[in-house]
Structures are given as structure tokens and as C-alpha cells.
Design an enzyme around this catalytic site. Sequence first.
Site, PDB file in Angstrom:
ATOM      1  N   GLU A  57      -2.050  -5.413  -3.420  1.00 37.05           N
ATOM      2  CA  GLU A  57      -1.096  -4.691  -2.576  1.00 37.05           C
ATOM      3  C   GLU A  57      -0.058  -5.628  -1.978  1.00 37.05           C
ATOM      4  OE1 GLU A  57      -3.594  -0.772  -1.127  1.00 37.05           O
ATOM      5  OE2 GLU A  57      -3.637  -2.570   0.138  1.00 37.05           O
ATOM      6  N   ASP A  73       0.834  -1.199   0.000  1.00 31.90           N
ATOM      7  CA  ASP A  73       0.000   0.000   0.000  1.00 31.90           C
ATOM      8  C   ASP A  73       0.872   1.254   0.000  1.00 31.90           C
ATOM      9  OD1 ASP A  73      -2.606   1.516   0.530  1.00 31.90           O
ATOM     10  OD2 ASP A  73      -1.432   2.037   2.299  1.00 31.90           O
TER      11      ASP A  73
END
Length: 238
Positions: free
Chosen positions: A123, A48
Site C-alpha cells: 500500500e 489504501d
Amino acid sequence: MTQPRQALLDAFGVDLPDELLSLALTHRSYAYEHGGLPTNERLEFLGDAVLSLTITDELFHRHPDRSEGDLAKLRASVVNTQALAYVARNLSDGGLGVYLLLGRGETNTGGADKSSILADGMESLLGAIYLHHGIEVARQVILRLFGTLLDAAPTLGAGLDWKTSLQELTAARGMGVPSYVVTSTGPDHDKEFTAVVVVMDTEYGSGIGHSKKEAEQKAASAAWKALDVLGGVGKTSV
């Protein structure tokens, strides 16, 4: 390594050690059902941050005249659950979902196509790529996979609201307002919805989901792509 997993790595354009790849694909539901295995959540946390930094840096340099507020909106249109899930679904044949290690419960309720699970999986894989190859390789992968969304960021609504984005596109092209035809099948507790989006009496996309909203969003996404926005931002004709 199985051929399907190699196909996934080919879609990312990198190699990863088997152990790291397996970890990146391990959802907490699978880990719980197999005695508390490590999950992909730490890699997701890392990915992320890498994704956000890469997209922010790219937008900063692409749009030197944009304000901080405008740049934040552009980033929000690319870095969000729906955008990540969109990229995940288009990675390779079957999308990312077919490679994820999910528990029986998640598998039986369609977890392999849940936007939140797909986004988390993307992610975690980006985190694994960064961990093994470093920031420059991770950056190249992100810019390639998210390149079309970066190009289209000025035309997208924050959060990648495909219905809003499609309506803005058709309005700009003088094509009127899209309409949606939705049907459902199955029992009340497990309905499946199918949506078809129609623009100027022509079907441009369809989508299937566990809710009317999800099906319409997927249909709008397909229509947006069919109108060549992803392949040529700014076109004025179909």
C-alpha cells in the site's frame, strides 16, 4: 540506486525518486531504531485509498448486474491483507520483503514475510506511485498487479481464504477434498511449520510458516496457482 531496488521498480513498471522509494520501504521498526526517521505509514494510508477506489471502480464496470452487496464481497476478496501479501510475495525474485527496511527485531522474527507487513508495504508503494505519477499510472499498475485476482474474484472467499477457495475449486472439478500434511521443526518457542497439500494423491503445493495455519494457507495458495486458476479462471481440468 542499487540494482535490487531497480528490480523492484521494474516489477511495478515505474520509476520513483530515491528519497520517495526509501520512505515507502521504511517500516516503523526501522525508523524507531534509527532515531525516529519518517515511516511509510502516511503513504500506506494514501495507497489504501487509491487501491480501494481502483478495485471498486473496476469491479463496478466489470459486473454491471451485481448488487451492491455482491460487489462488496468481490472487493473484499481482492482488497485485504492476504491478497496484498500474495501480490507482494510474487512481485519479483524474493518478493517485496527483501527490499523492506525493517528493524532488527522484526528481521529476526521473520518480518520480511509477515503478511501484515507485506500488505502495508504494498500500500505504501502504491501511495508513492500515485503521489509521483498520478491516479492514471497508479490505476494501470494496480490493474496489472491485481489483474489475476480480479479475474478470479468470483471464485475467491472474502479475505482470500486460500484453503476455502481451494476446496471450492477442487469440489467444482470433482477432485474431492484437499488434505494437508504438516510437519514442524525447531524448539517450542520458535517452531517452523511446513505444510503440503494433497489432492487425489498428488502434491500440488507446499508452504512454510510460523504457525500451522499460516503454513497451510501458503500451501493452499501454491496449490490454487498450480491448478491454473490464476492463469485461467473457469478451467474445468488440470
